[in-house]
Design a protein around this motif. Sequence first.
Motif, PDB file in Angstrom:
ATOM      1  N   THR A 129       0.825  -1.215   0.000  1.00 20.37           N
ATOM      2  CA  THR A 129       0.000   0.000   0.000  1.00 20.37           C
ATOM      3  C   THR A 129       0.857   1.262   0.000  1.00 20.37           C
ATOM      4  OG1 THR A 129      -0.131   0.017   2.432  1.00 20.37           O
ATOM      5  CG2 THR A 129      -1.916  -1.110   1.238  1.00 20.37           C
ATOM      6  N   VAL A 130       0.322   2.294  -0.640  1.00 26.06           N
ATOM      7  CA  VAL A 130       0.879   3.645  -0.573  1.00 26.06           C
ATOM      8  C   VAL A 130      -0.292   4.594  -0.344  1.00 26.06           C
ATOM      9  CG1 VAL A 130       2.076   5.514  -1.763  1.00 26.06           C
ATOM     10  CG2 VAL A 130       2.800   3.142  -2.135  1.00 26.06           C
ATOM     11  N   LEU A 131      -0.318   5.242   0.833  1.00 26.90           N
ATOM     12  CA  LEU A 131      -1.362   6.216   1.156  1.00 26.90           C
ATOM     13  C   LEU A 131      -0.700   7.591   1.222  1.00 26.90           C
ATOM     14  CD1 LEU A 131      -3.283   4.356   4.029  1.00 26.90           C
ATOM     15  CD2 LEU A 131      -3.365   3.976   1.561  1.00 26.90           C
ATOM     16  N   PHE A 132      -1.247   8.545   0.470  1.00 30.64           N
ATOM     17  CA  PHE A 132      -0.626   9.866   0.362  1.00 30.64           C
ATOM     18  C   PHE A 132      -1.674  10.941   0.618  1.00 30.64           C
ATOM     19  CE2 PHE A 132       1.508  13.495  -1.394  1.00 30.64           C
ATOM     20  CZ  PHE A 132       2.861  13.210  -1.265  1.00 30.64           C
ATOM     21  N   GLU A 133      -1.319  11.899   1.469  1.00 35.62           N
ATOM     22  CA  GLU A 133      -2.222  13.002   1.821  1.00 35.62           C
ATOM     23  C   GLU A 133      -1.408  14.281   1.874  1.00 35.62           C
ATOM     24  OE1 GLU A 133      -5.280  14.188   5.510  1.00 35.62           O
ATOM     25  OE2 GLU A 133      -4.413  12.186   5.377  1.00 35.62           O
ATOM     26  N   SER A 134      -1.858  15.325   1.160  1.00 35.77           N
ATOM     27  CA  SER A 134      -1.090  16.567   1.128  1.00 35.77           C
ATOM     28  C   SER A 134      -2.015  17.756   0.946  1.00 35.77           C
ATOM     29  CB  SER A 134      -0.060  16.542   0.000  1.00 35.77           C
ATOM     30  OG  SER A 134       0.740  17.711   0.019  1.00 35.77           O
ATOM     31  N   TYR A 135      -1.686  18.843   1.630  1.00 35.10           N
ATOM     32  CA  TYR A 135      -2.460  20.070   1.492  1.00 35.10           C
ATOM     33  C   TYR A 135      -2.328  20.639   0.086  1.00 35.10           C
ATOM     34  CZ  TYR A 135      -3.920  24.892   2.257  1.00 35.10           C
ATOM     35  OH  TYR A 135      -4.544  26.109   2.157  1.00 35.10           O
ATOM     36  N   GLN A 159      -1.654  -1.203  -3.864  1.00 33.70           N
ATOM     37  CA  GLN A 159      -2.852  -0.399  -3.677  1.00 33.70           C
ATOM     38  C   GLN A 159      -2.429   1.028  -3.305  1.00 33.70           C
ATOM     39  OE1 GLN A 159      -6.165  -1.595  -4.059  1.00 33.70           O
ATOM     40  NE2 GLN A 159      -4.993  -3.264  -4.996  1.00 33.70           N
ATOM     41  N   VAL A 160      -2.882   2.019  -4.080  1.00 28.68           N
ATOM     42  CA  VAL A 160      -2.466   3.400  -3.917  1.00 28.68           C
ATOM     43  C   VAL A 160      -3.695   4.296  -3.814  1.00 28.68           C
ATOM     44  CG1 VAL A 160      -1.104   5.292  -4.902  1.00 28.68           C
ATOM     45  CG2 VAL A 160      -0.419   2.908  -5.333  1.00 28.68           C
ATOM     46  N   GLU A 283     -12.474   2.138  -3.051  1.00 28.39           N
ATOM     47  CA  GLU A 283     -12.437   1.307  -1.849  1.00 28.39           C
ATOM     48  C   GLU A 283     -11.088   1.412  -1.167  1.00 28.39           C
ATOM     49  OE1 GLU A 283     -13.201  -3.395  -0.633  1.00 28.39           O
ATOM     50  OE2 GLU A 283     -13.608  -2.659  -2.657  1.00 28.39           O
ATOM     51  N   LEU A 284     -11.130   1.539   0.160  1.00 30.19           N
ATOM     52  CA  LEU A 284      -9.884   1.553   0.914  1.00 30.19           C
ATOM     53  C   LEU A 284      -9.195   0.205   0.787  1.00 30.19           C
ATOM     54  CD1 LEU A 284     -10.967   3.376   4.196  1.00 30.19           C
ATOM     55  CD2 LEU A 284      -9.127   4.115   2.674  1.00 30.19           C
ATOM     56  N   PRO A 285      -7.874   0.180   0.583  1.00 30.46           N
ATOM     57  CA  PRO A 285      -7.175  -1.108   0.511  1.00 30.46           C
ATOM     58  C   PRO A 285      -7.182  -1.810   1.855  1.00 30.46           C
ATOM     59  CG  PRO A 285      -5.608   0.706   0.539  1.00 30.46           C
ATOM     60  CD  PRO A 285      -6.970   1.324   0.402  1.00 30.46           C
ATOM     61  N   PRO A 286      -7.120  -3.130   1.855  1.00 24.90           N
ATOM     62  CA  PRO A 286      -7.049  -3.848   3.129  1.00 24.90           C
ATOM     63  C   PRO A 286      -5.827  -3.413   3.936  1.00 24.90           C
ATOM     64  CG  PRO A 286      -7.409  -5.349   1.288  1.00 24.90           C
ATOM     65  CD  PRO A 286      -7.088  -4.020   0.696  1.00 24.90           C
TER      66      PRO A 286
END
Length: 481
Positions: A129-135, A159-160, A283-286
């Motif tokens: 998984t790669v989850l990325f959050e940025s302003y 899963q990204v 969908e959110l990855p497991p």
Amino acid sequence: MPRRTPCVSVPVAAVLAMLLLAVLAGCAITPPMPRADRPPPGRPTPSTGAVASQVTVTGHRGRLQHDEREQLLRRVGEQGSASLVQRQLAAMSSFGEVDLHAGNEARLLIDGPATFAAMFEAIDKARRTVLFESYIIEDIAISQRLAALLAKKRAEGVQVLLIYDALGSIGTDGSYFQSLRDAGVPTCAFNPVNPIKRPGYWDITHRDHRKILVVDREVAITGGINISAVYATGSFGRQRRQAPEGIKAEGWRDTQVQLRGPAAAALDDLVRETWAQQGCRGELPPVPPKPPSAARSTGQQLMRIVPSSPDDEFNRIYALLLTAIDASQRSVHLTMAYFAPGQDMIDALCEAAERGVDVRLVLPSVSDFSPVLHAGRSYYERLLKSGVKLYELQDAVLHAKTAVIDGVVSTVGSSNMDWRSFSGNNEVNAVVIGEDFGDAMARMFQRDLEASQAIEAAAWRKRPLFQRAKESLARLFEAWW
């Protein structure tokens, strides 16, 4: 309620539109500062066992029992200043349960080049998984490289997902995010400016100011750095740039922290929570399984992840900083991009200096939003009179939000010391407990001091009348920035 959104590239017209729309929405009242139930000063330092009873600690194998927590706190104390560690942890617990994470590695990333290199390396090694959050995500060379790498990992079966703030990234063409979606990467705009895009909820003033990357729930990077051209080069060793062009130049001074271990899972959960709360499509990855023992971090850092949101009962980051300053015995060293913190925080800084604590603040000499700069400067005389030492960074635009208190509580995050961060944004700070990481923070702070100019009380009192007027006006509207 109308307040400034701290950013590096949002057009002025967009900010003005935000203020106008907030007024039309009926929020034109001065927002309250977060609750400030400050514990009484002079409390005795609690024992290790007492502190162990006040905190929860999660490691690679799950939650630690009381005797395990006590042993862990003793090991952290062996780095040095054990009594200060205990005192600071007890102060944190005065606002409720303190969730700590043991067994982490933590590394400072100073400025954009080091941060982007670490980001790309971590993403390239992603397996699940790669989850990325940025302003802010600008459509520039570095973000094109990021998009290509995310698309590549998605094609490999990773899963990204990506979350960006709709206002912070308002200048980015929609085709950038569409290209990611076309590559199979779900993207989501936090609180769209157009209310039709999120029926049933619309709050133009509630922004997502967090910057988080989490890979495989085991490696994470967070702090103050956006995906923006101003971070393309480092800030140190640069020649002084002319204003106002200087505030648009590359080389802004900022800080991230890379962590590996159980604390990364807390940031992973935070991104997933935001995705779900926003009703994002895709969908959110497991949740990835825990890595095998051989692949786990062998780090020794004790950490805390402190998120905040306008929806919270009280602001956890504000509480963390206020109580840590109140409990300080030796030093308070802050590097802060936007400084207009309200009276309680100013009182805490002044009182600490007056009882002999070495209080030093590195603040900006130029800013991308001058009203908050002038509002902060309106407090200088009071701070200087109390013995607080003030410095202004000279060779770059300051955008970092860091603190090291008593050498044992270090925080790197997205939250500024201003009303918007404390009452209007989603923010997150990573806190490291212990003197080892505190030493690294102290070296970074010293480097900032060397690039700064000291504010002398006698010279400051002689500043021009026009400058004083700007400070007074900015202070009057401090809660609106």
